[in-house]
Design an enzyme around this catalytic site. Structure first.
Site, PDB file in Angstrom:
ATOM      1  N   ASP A  83      23.154  -1.633  16.109  1.00  0.00           N
ATOM      2  CA  ASP A  83      22.806  -0.615  17.094  1.00  0.00           C
ATOM      3  C   ASP A  83      21.927   0.474  16.482  1.00  0.00           C
ATOM      4  O   ASP A  83      22.173   0.948  15.362  1.00  0.00           O
ATOM      5  CB  ASP A  83      24.096   0.015  17.639  1.00  0.00           C
ATOM      6  N   GLU A 139      18.601  -3.393  16.793  1.00  0.00           N
ATOM      7  CA  GLU A 139      18.047  -2.656  17.924  1.00  0.00           C
ATOM      8  C   GLU A 139      16.999  -1.709  17.352  1.00  0.00           C
ATOM      9  O   GLU A 139      17.308  -0.853  16.514  1.00  0.00           O
ATOM     10  CB  GLU A 139      19.106  -1.852  18.670  1.00  0.00           C
TER      11      GLU A 139
END
Length: 615
Positions: free
Chosen positions: A272, A309
């Site tokens: 993330d 990400e």
């Protein structure tokens, strides 16, 4: 930066926390470098306190007999307050309660599973709590056959690390080693992964290594050097990856990443918000993690992919050229360009995207590098010269692009049925790894809203006020009421209704997704291994975008009409056979059959695909 030699810290296959050794014997380890006394406080069967021994690097350890699985414990700091284990494998009483010893033993049934290459990934992102009424790992298993039949080859779980309460997106996790007990805990996750592998499907786990959640993070009191104020993130002080005392921090994180691969047989990790991971040491934490993951993959004979990400090409650029050499990364520019073409919405970061030319760029290079789509830290960059399609994950819906809208409305609330079919073709016939967000394939009408279950009243108030401030302009313009993140009804509204996929327009759309995925698997031209094997032709005035994809002698011509009127459009010279027309009668909404246009035309809001040899 000064720090002890990394090689003198525990090996990455020796993570911190409570390690059950069998026969009732358990080893405990916690990093607490600033304290003078740490005691292990065992709560059952008979409460007792045991002193721990400190090593030169600030780790406190003790190994005891007669401490079986299920034993609950705290760490007592300097003879005063008691704290849970930051590396706990189980928090049966929530983020503020005692930790529990876990037996890692599990009888796996996936010995024959060797993983699948990234180029074959079709990803299905889901949130465990809202995917089924039960909201557990085990409740997902009966749906795997349906996903496999659809053409899904990998499920991606939003973060499962233990977070406050029983409902949360997962990005507030504070116990990185503990699958949430509300979902089914350690064994529940293993059963799900085991079942996926038996269905021939990989499992991606979303992990958060850029921050800890705001409630239940006891690393602040046990190991303050875990964080640094040298860098600021949207969630406060950054994790200390490059400063003094950063060695044990890096060990904690990398050992955690490897534990998902080793202990849970996870196939890939989605990292993330990598742009909020700050590390200016000679070996970036992402580089070290990638090296260790590849070592583990070689040892086990199974992939251990890292998918970031972030849109910076350096994430997947080879190390020798200054990159991190990760396996793939999310290419959100594709979503942004496609969303703007469909909706015209250009709020926030969408303002940098406009028109079919930007979408054509996204098809050719995954990103849209213009003067408006970069930041100071990520200047405009040329397309990667040797990029492979399987280095990029693209979507038309995901948890961010749905859930971060003010009321969490999906694309089905914004587009017509014909546009949804066109969007399916635009996504699934692209050369990249496609990601579907749960329910997308049958136009699930339920929103996916932002929900929390915090116990701190001040934190609850802060979250509510933060959402109100973020969307104040939207509320004023549309006169809507924002859903309350803390209200259980917000969570319940976000649950899927899988029965919809079996009838009406929902079934038709799902069948189209299945057909598109079948063609994606079976047509050689859709298996091209370089982005240079795709050409685009844009007619902005007509509202059309054509893709010419090829793989050796195999060619497909894909025509996308984003306009509200039919257009005359055919493949270039050559021998072509029409394989797909989203405006064909078989793809009509049963409730409102479409008006047929001339079959030689490309219908409004439709996609056609021909296969042939080109010219």
């Amino acid at each position: 930066m000064t720090e002890a030699p990394r090689g003198r810290f525990p090996a990455h296959d020796s993570p911190p926390g409570a390690t059950y050794l069998g026969d009732g014997r358990t080893a405990f380890s916690v990093w607490a470098p600033l304290h003078t006394q740490i005691d292990l406080s065992l709560l059952d069967p008979t409460p007792r306190s045991v002193p721990m021994q400190r090593d030169p690097f600030g780790y406190w350890r003790v190994t005891l007999d007669a401490v079986p699985p299920g034993t609950r414990y705290f760490y007592q700091i300097d003879g005063h307050e008691q704290r849970p284990d930051p590396a706990s494998r189980c928090q049966p009483e929530g983020v503020h309660g005692p930790s529990a010893v876990v037996d890692p033993a599990y009888t796996w049934h996936d010995a024959a599973w060797q993983g699948i290459p990234l180029r074959d990934y079709v990803v299905y992102e889901l949130h465990v709590g809202t995917f089924t009424p039960e909201g557990t790992f085990d409740a997902i298993i009966p749906h795997l056959a349906h996903l496999k039949e659809l053409g899904i080859s990998a499920i991606e779980l939003m973060p499962v690390a233990h977070f406050p309460g029983e409902r949360n997106w997962g990005y507030d996790g504070v116990y990185f080693y503990a699958p949430h007990t509300a979902y089914g805990g350690v064994d529940g996750l293993k059963r799900l992964v085991d079942a996926c592998h038996q269905h021939g499907m990989a499992v991606i786990l979303d992990v958060v290594y850029n921050h800890f959640g705001p409630e239940g993070n006891y690393l602040w009191s046990l190991a303050r050097p875990f964080f640094t104020d040298r860098y600021h993130t949207p969630w406060g002080d950054a994790i200390n990856y490059d400063g003094p005392e950063s060695g044990p921090v890096r060990h904690f994180i990398i050992a955690n990443a490897l534990s998902w691969f080793r202990e849970y047989h996870i196939d890939a990790l989605r990292l993330d918000a990598t742009h909020e991971i700050y590390d200016y040491s000679p070996i970036h934490i992402l580089d070290e993690m990638a090296d260790e993951a590849r070592k583990l993959a070689q040892q086990t004979g199974r992939p251990a992919y890292l998918i970031a990400e972030g849109y910076a090409p350096r994430l997947v650029t080879p190390r020798a050229k200054g990159g991190h050499d990760l396996d793939a990364h999310w290419a959100d520019h594709f979503h942004h360009a496609l969303h703007v073409v469909f909706t015209g919405e250009r709020l926030g970061y969408m303002a940098a995207f406009a028109g079919l030319e930007h979408l054509a760029l996204a098809y050719r290079q995954a990103h849209v590098f213009t003067s408006d789509t970069h930041t100071e830290t990520d200047p405009p960059l040329a397309p990667m010269p040797n990029a492979r399609p399987d280095q990029f994950v693209v979507c038309f819906q995901n948890h961010d692009q749905v859930g971060n809208r003010p009321v969490g409305d999906r694309k089905g609330a914004l587009l017509t049925f014909e546009q949804l079919k066109l969007a399916a073709g635009a996504l699934l016939l692209a050369p990249f790894i496609p990601l579907l967000f749960m329910g997308e394939e049958y136009a699930e009408p339920a929103p996916f809203q932002f929900f929390t279950d915090h116990s701190d009243p001040d934190l609850v108030r802060g979250v509510r006020e933060g959402r109100k401030q973020e969307f104040a302009a939207f509320v004023a313009a549309h006169g809507v009421e924002l859903p309350d993140p803390q209200d259980v009804a917000t969570f319940v509204r976000s649950k899927l209704n899988h029965e919809l996929r079996s009838g009406g327009r929902h079934k038709v759309l799902r069948d189209l997704y299945r057909e598109l995925l079948r063609l994606r698997r079976e047509l050689p031209a859709l298996h091209a291994e370089a982005l240079t094997d795709l050409e685009t032709v844009v007619d902005a005035a007509a509202g059309t975008l054509c893709l010419h994809r090829r793989n050796g002698p195999h060619h497909v011509w894909i025509a996308l009409n984003f306009a509200a009127t039919p257009v005359a459009l055919a493949p270039p010279a050559g021998s072509w056979e029409l394989l797909l027309d989203s405006a064909a009668a078989r793809w009509d909404d049963p409730a409102t059959p479409a008006t047929r246009c001339d079959p030689d035309l490309l219908a409004a809001h439709s996609v056609k695909m021909w296969v042939g040899n080109g010219s």
